[in-house]
Design an enzyme around this catalytic site. Sequence first.
Site, PDB file in Angstrom:
ATOM      1  N   SER A 190     -84.121 -52.876 -60.827  1.00 36.81           N
ATOM      2  CA  SER A 190     -83.946 -54.261 -61.921  1.00 36.81           C
ATOM      3  C   SER A 190     -85.083 -55.031 -61.703  1.00 36.81           C
ATOM      4  CB  SER A 190     -82.733 -54.977 -61.531  1.00 36.81           C
ATOM      5  OG  SER A 190     -82.833 -55.510 -60.220  1.00 36.81           O
ATOM      6  N   LYS A 206     -73.764 -55.453 -68.218  1.00 33.81           N
ATOM      7  CA  LYS A 206     -75.095 -55.402 -68.898  1.00 33.81           C
ATOM      8  C   LYS A 206     -75.060 -54.854 -70.252  1.00 33.81           C
ATOM      9  CE  LYS A 206     -76.934 -56.030 -64.157  1.00 33.81           C
ATOM     10  NZ  LYS A 206     -76.782 -55.438 -62.827  1.00 33.81           N
ATOM     11  N   HIS A 226     -78.457 -50.731 -64.388  1.00 32.42           N
ATOM     12  CA  HIS A 226     -79.464 -50.875 -65.458  1.00 32.42           C
ATOM     13  C   HIS A 226     -79.723 -49.618 -66.354  1.00 32.42           C
ATOM     14  CE1 HIS A 226     -80.735 -55.222 -64.747  1.00 32.42           C
ATOM     15  NE2 HIS A 226     -80.413 -54.750 -63.469  1.00 32.42           N
TER      16      HIS A 226
HETATM   17  C1  LIG Z   1     -76.156 -56.020 -61.927  1.00 31.61           C
HETATM   18  C2  LIG Z   1     -76.110 -55.093 -60.880  1.00 31.61           C
HETATM   19  C3  LIG Z   1     -74.749 -54.990 -60.044  1.00 31.61           C
HETATM   20  C4  LIG Z   1     -73.758 -55.719 -60.373  1.00 31.61           C
HETATM   21  O1  LIG Z   1     -72.997 -55.718 -61.605  1.00 31.61           O
HETATM   22  P1  LIG Z   1     -71.812 -56.573 -61.867  1.00 31.61           P
HETATM   23  O2  LIG Z   1     -71.074 -56.130 -62.768  1.00 31.61           O
HETATM   24  O3  LIG Z   1     -72.368 -57.872 -62.588  1.00 31.61           O
HETATM   25  O4  LIG Z   1     -71.256 -57.066 -60.768  1.00 31.61           O
HETATM   26  C5  LIG Z   1     -74.414 -53.754 -59.305  1.00 31.61           C
HETATM   27  N1  LIG Z   1     -75.572 -53.013 -58.875  1.00 31.61           N
HETATM   28  C6  LIG Z   1     -76.774 -53.101 -59.596  1.00 31.61           C
HETATM   29  C7  LIG Z   1     -77.851 -52.264 -59.263  1.00 31.61           C
HETATM   30  C8  LIG Z   1     -77.009 -54.267 -60.464  1.00 31.61           C
HETATM   31  O5  LIG Z   1     -78.288 -54.393 -61.211  1.00 31.61           O
END
Ligand SMILES: *Cc1c(COP(=O)(O)O)cnc(C)c1O
Length: 393
Positions: free
Chosen positions: A182, A241, A210
């Site tokens: 990310s 996301k 992502h």
């Molecule tokens: C954003 C993210 C998460 C967490 O996701 P949420 O649904 O917001 O808890 C987990 N792993 C990765 C790689 C992320 O980028």
Amino acid sequence: MNNQRTAWINEEIAALREAGLFNTIRTIESPMGAWVKIDGRNLLNFCANNYLGLANDPRLRKAAQTAIDTYGIGPGAVRSIAGTMSLHIELERRLAEFKRAEACITFQSGFTANLATIPALVGKDDIIFSDELNHASIIDGCRLSRAQVVRYAHNNVDDLRKKINETPQNGRSLIITDGVFSMDGDIAPLDKICDIANEHDILLMVDDAHGEGVVGEGGRGIVDHFGLHGKVDVEVGTLSKAFGVVGGLVAGRQEIIDWLRQRGRPFLFSSAMTVPDVAACLESVNILQSSTDLVEKLWANSNYIKKEMKAYGFDTGVTETPIVPVMLGEAQLAQDFSRRLFEEGVFAMSIGFPTVPQGKARIRVMNSAAHSREDLDKALAIFRKVGKELSVI
Ligand SMILES: *Cc1c(COP(=O)(O)O)cnc(C)c1O
């Protein structure tokens, strides 16, 4: 009020402020979209993970409203005790179908999906091989499992192979990597990692947070991107996301999903996603399955931003995805840059140590299908103005 028992917290917070590391969180006074309202001003938004602009899509709003009329709001209790709603089962079926996986289970978030999955697969006599830049929720899931964690150099398959060869393994082993990283927007070499997992007969898990809704055919994710269906044991993901809502998921072989229903602690001891969340996610799946337009718009937007930024002379790092880091170096410069963007009408966060290495501070531009070409041109002009003013370009 001066309470001695918490005085240390005030000292810690003062130290954060002193070091310029205290995180001031902006209050958004509008829906999440291409534009957001902050302090009464409308700003172009390049902070959200709202890749497809679904967070405020009228179809999702309507689906949530309709489901509330049928099922109410709350799930009542944990699913293993109070029973599970047909809506949740439907979402899991549809997600498995969308991701071309055998089965799927949902969780409250991507974070809890990792906390559920890793300790269910490995324990204290086992080994985890983990990319050094993996997400915090993977790191915490690894800690909860009590397995020995062996970190390998970021995206470095030679180092992974070396670490596997030099680590004595008496129990089970698991390789874990983010699919899309990310902070830099680079993609894990999942095909090569999959070969290594096969050579050594090691479980393989990828966190596609992502990648979902972004890479692969019509946003089917990292496993689809590499055509590795049925070869990656576990795909963890998020619905917060690109899907625009909130929730987590795990897709993979039937027995793994069955096992998580028995042993995934956040599944067993924490209530499920709420009705409107689930209904809105189902609508996201409908939208993604019926058309690839949003995914294409996302890529067109981010390719345009990347191309123009480079033409201006900005360094956009190693990104291969719609995450576009504008590399600036020192944390202070990145903070100043972000503040000037904000004053000019662009909301884009600076990211510094310890989230990224020292000297690698940046502005992270999160692209979205919600932006129009006009929005992008407006933002680019502001980036250029601030870049010149701060002698970055
Ligand atoms: C954003 C993210 C998460 C967490 O996701 P949420 O649904 O917001 O808890 C987990 N792993 C990765 C790689 C992320 O980028």
